[in-house]
Scaffold this motif. Sequence first.
Motif, short mmCIF file in Angstrom:
data_model
loop_
_atom_site.label_atom_id
_atom_site.label_comp_id
_atom_site.label_asym_id
_atom_site.label_seq_id
_atom_site.Cartn_x
_atom_site.Cartn_y
_atom_site.Cartn_z
N ILE A 144 0.78 -1.55 0.16
CA ILE A 144 0.07 0.05 -0.04
C ILE A 144 0.72 1.01 -0.41
O ILE A 144 1.83 1.44 0.39
N SER A 145 0.35 2.36 -1.21
CA SER A 145 1.32 3.08 -0.97
C SER A 145 1.26 4.15 -0.43
O SER A 145 0.18 4.62 0.70
N GLY A 146 1.71 5.01 0.62
CA GLY A 146 1.96 6.27 1.00
C GLY A 146 1.49 5.99 2.88
O GLY A 146 0.99 6.72 3.94
N PHE A 147 1.93 4.34 3.31
CA PHE A 147 2.06 4.14 4.45
C PHE A 147 3.49 3.60 4.44
O PHE A 147 4.31 3.32 3.44
N ASP A 183 -10.15 0.57 5.57
CA ASP A 183 -10.77 0.06 3.85
C ASP A 183 -9.09 0.66 3.89
O ASP A 183 -8.88 2.13 3.93
N VAL A 184 -8.44 0.26 2.44
CA VAL A 184 -7.26 0.71 2.36
C VAL A 184 -6.93 0.58 -0.06
O VAL A 184 -7.70 -0.69 0.25
N GLU A 194 -6.89 -2.43 -5.91
CA GLU A 194 -8.37 -2.86 -5.17
C GLU A 194 -7.85 -2.69 -3.58
O GLU A 194 -7.24 -2.40 -3.77
N MET A 195 -9.52 -2.24 -3.43
CA MET A 195 -9.68 -2.32 -2.41
C MET A 195 -9.68 -3.52 -1.33
O MET A 195 -9.85 -4.58 -1.27
N ALA A 196 -9.46 -3.21 -0.08
CA ALA A 196 -8.69 -4.74 1.47
C ALA A 196 -9.17 -3.92 2.30
O ALA A 196 -9.29 -2.73 2.55
N TYR A 239 -6.28 -4.41 9.14
CA TYR A 239 -5.62 -3.76 10.61
C TYR A 239 -4.79 -2.44 11.06
O TYR A 239 -4.03 -2.59 10.86
N ILE A 240 -5.65 -1.73 11.77
CA ILE A 240 -4.70 -0.39 11.84
C ILE A 240 -5.15 0.14 12.89
O ILE A 240 -6.62 -0.35 13.82
#
Length: 372
Positions: free
Chosen positions: A31-34, A84-85, A94-96, A99-100
């Motif tokens: 995932i980008s931005g993290f 959602d990320v 795609e969306m998935a 856990y945050i």
Amino acid sequence: MNDFFVYGTLRHKPLLDLVAGAPVEAIPARISGFAVYWAAGESFPMITAEEGGQAEGLLLRNLTGIQRDRLDYYELAFGYQRADVCVDPGTGHEMASCYIAARQLYSQGEPFDLDAWIGKWAPTSMRAAEEVMMSFGNEDPRDVGTRFGTIRMRASSYANAQADPSALTPSGLTAQNVISHRRMIPYANYFAVDEHDLSFQRHDGSPSEVVNRATFMAADAVIVLPYDPVRDRVLLVEQFRAGPYFRGDPHCWALEPVAGRIDPGETAIEAAERETREEARLEMSRLIPVNRGYPSPGCSSEYYHLFVGLADLPDDIVGVGGEETEAEDIRTHLFSYTELMEMVDNDRISTQPTCLLALWLSRARDGLRQTG
């Protein structure tokens, strides 16, 4: 949402499958931005928003309902919830679900290294996750999370035993000669009770009948007898002990060496040095290993590392110590070597590790006084 993205310790497939209860279909993704970092001073990672960052992980596909429920349970125990990320598995975005943490509880450390985590923490984390998931369907995960520190201490002891087992007995029989048919944990808090229906190989080679056995589960511990070879004296601590009180003994303050649990990731030497500082405000000049083993193997998993610690013990070293956060109220006492042995000989020491260390000291004393 059926697909999940995991970025931390659940990237370790054995842990992921254990938590999910069955093998999970997982493919590399990001995932980008993290970015993912160690939580400073901890044994697990944290994810944080970071411009230009790329968080590597796994995309979990085709999870069953029970697998999703088990993952939710495990993560909720640590205060993590779904968010959602946008995930890139290499075939398009795609969306998935991911856990945050509801809020950031830890400060950021170095970039997370999964291989380093596997090398140091995976065995402990696997055992801890096994105990956590035994409560699935029976207990609120947030309640399990409140005692995770003690779960992890027990898990660390299990990992230590696997990595560095005690001496093999003459028969050569090992845990490979035991079959556990059912395992339960009927009680768990600071300590736990582990119960098994099991069978084992008899000395004549035949299998035993299935028997029920329960064991008091506790973390590994260190016990240190401080000794001053110049003044020929020892330091003992006095504190309230629940064991004698629960047994009905009116004399429930015990006289014993410095003692304490070994924290996960800590060596016995490091724990011994820490405990002598906390309980007696002492720094050891030398720690001498004396013995390690089980004080009561028929009913307890407790495993002791016994040391004699050489130290400077002047008259003004005594006082009251202990950690207030642990409700410790510990008074220290000085005894000459002669007084110590008189107490042992006259049955005035009720803690058996104290007697064992005193008897070891009686054999080593002359040499320590010459070289200490």
